[in-house]
Design a protein around this motif. Structure first.
Motif, PDB file in Angstrom:
ATOM      1  N   UNK A 173       1.972   6.691  -6.927  1.00 40.67           N
ATOM      2  CA  UNK A 173       0.970   7.680  -7.345  1.00 40.67           C
ATOM      3  C   UNK A 173       1.529   9.096  -7.192  1.00 40.67           C
ATOM      4  N   UNK A 174       2.151   9.363  -6.062  1.00 40.46           N
ATOM      5  CA  UNK A 174       2.709  10.697  -5.813  1.00 40.46           C
ATOM      6  C   UNK A 174       3.852  10.994  -6.781  1.00 40.46           C
ATOM      7  N   UNK A 175       4.711  10.027  -7.039  1.00 31.27           N
ATOM      8  CA  UNK A 175       5.823  10.233  -7.966  1.00 31.27           C
ATOM      9  C   UNK A 175       5.312  10.536  -9.375  1.00 31.27           C
ATOM     10  N   UNK A 181     -10.479   5.448   1.875  1.00 27.82           N
ATOM     11  CA  UNK A 181     -10.436   6.263   0.660  1.00 27.82           C
ATOM     12  C   UNK A 181      -9.636   5.537  -0.420  1.00 27.82           C
ATOM     13  N   UNK A 182      -9.765   5.957  -1.674  1.00 29.87           N
ATOM     14  CA  UNK A 182      -8.984   5.304  -2.724  1.00 29.87           C
ATOM     15  C   UNK A 182      -7.485   5.528  -2.521  1.00 29.87           C
ATOM     16  N   UNK A 183      -6.696   4.573  -2.986  1.00 28.37           N
ATOM     17  CA  UNK A 183      -5.250   4.741  -2.981  1.00 28.37           C
ATOM     18  C   UNK A 183      -4.963   5.574  -4.230  1.00 28.37           C
ATOM     19  N   UNK A 208      -4.405   3.839  -8.007  1.00 27.34           N
ATOM     20  CA  UNK A 208      -3.936   2.450  -7.967  1.00 27.34           C
ATOM     21  C   UNK A 208      -5.167   1.587  -7.670  1.00 27.34           C
ATOM     22  N   UNK A 209      -5.852   1.089  -8.705  1.00 28.60           N
ATOM     23  CA  UNK A 209      -7.133   0.403  -8.493  1.00 28.60           C
ATOM     24  C   UNK A 209      -7.049  -0.859  -7.651  1.00 28.60           C
ATOM     25  N   UNK A 210      -6.077  -1.723  -7.880  1.00 25.24           N
ATOM     26  CA  UNK A 210      -6.003  -2.973  -7.116  1.00 25.24           C
ATOM     27  C   UNK A 210      -5.653  -2.701  -5.655  1.00 25.24           C
ATOM     28  N   UNK A 211      -4.798  -1.707  -5.412  1.00 31.00           N
ATOM     29  CA  UNK A 211      -4.472  -1.339  -4.034  1.00 31.00           C
ATOM     30  C   UNK A 211      -5.710  -0.797  -3.331  1.00 31.00           C
ATOM     31  N   UNK A 212      -6.520  -0.027  -4.055  1.00 32.10           N
ATOM     32  CA  UNK A 212      -7.765   0.506  -3.500  1.00 32.10           C
ATOM     33  C   UNK A 212      -8.717  -0.630  -3.144  1.00 32.10           C
ATOM     34  N   UNK A 213      -8.845  -1.591  -4.047  1.00 29.23           N
ATOM     35  CA  UNK A 213      -9.716  -2.742  -3.790  1.00 29.23           C
ATOM     36  C   UNK A 213      -9.252  -3.496  -2.558  1.00 29.23           C
ATOM     37  N   UNK A 253       0.832  -1.211   0.000  1.00 27.85           N
ATOM     38  CA  UNK A 253       0.000   0.000   0.000  1.00 27.85           C
ATOM     39  C   UNK A 253       0.864   1.258   0.000  1.00 27.85           C
ATOM     40  N   UNK A 254       1.920   1.235   0.802  1.00 25.44           N
ATOM     41  CA  UNK A 254       2.829   2.389   0.832  1.00 25.44           C
ATOM     42  C   UNK A 254       3.516   2.576  -0.517  1.00 25.44           C
TER      43      UNK A 254
END
Length: 95
Positions: free
Chosen positions: A17-19, A87-89, A72-77, A10-11
């Motif tokens: 995402x931030x990068x 919240x979403x990742x 990141x859809x799979x991380x959000x799931x 997750x991290x």
């Protein structure tokens, strides 16, 4: 998924995402403030988009009416399976 613990994945997803958002901002500055389209990110920034560590799918770049979001859809799931109100990742930039 990478061979890491889910919390670490997750991290990693959040950092990717931030990068990507930082790279998009650099590209935006080079193009006089215009946000790039998704198809302009490759190969202008990366040879391929960074990947979600949970399923190795590319991160999603969505233009919003006033900004954009990297998701990141799979991380959000995964996160929503463990916490129902998670919240979403994602990394969102509003302008």
């Amino acid at each position: 998924m990478l061979n890491v613990a889910p919390k670490e994945a997750l991290l990693i997803a959040r950092l990717r995402c931030a990068e990507l958002a930082l790279q998009i901002e650099r590209l935006r500055l080079r193009h006089n403030g215009r946000l790039p389209r998704a198809d302009e990110l490759v190969p202008a920034i990366y040879p391929e988009l960074p990947r979600d560590p949970f399923d190795n799918s590319p991160l999603q770049y969505e233009l919003l009416p006033k900004g954009y979001r990297i998701l990141a859809p799979a991380a959000t799931t995964h996160e929503r399976r463990t916490r129902t109100n998670a919240p979403p990742v994602a990394f969102t930039v509003l302008r």
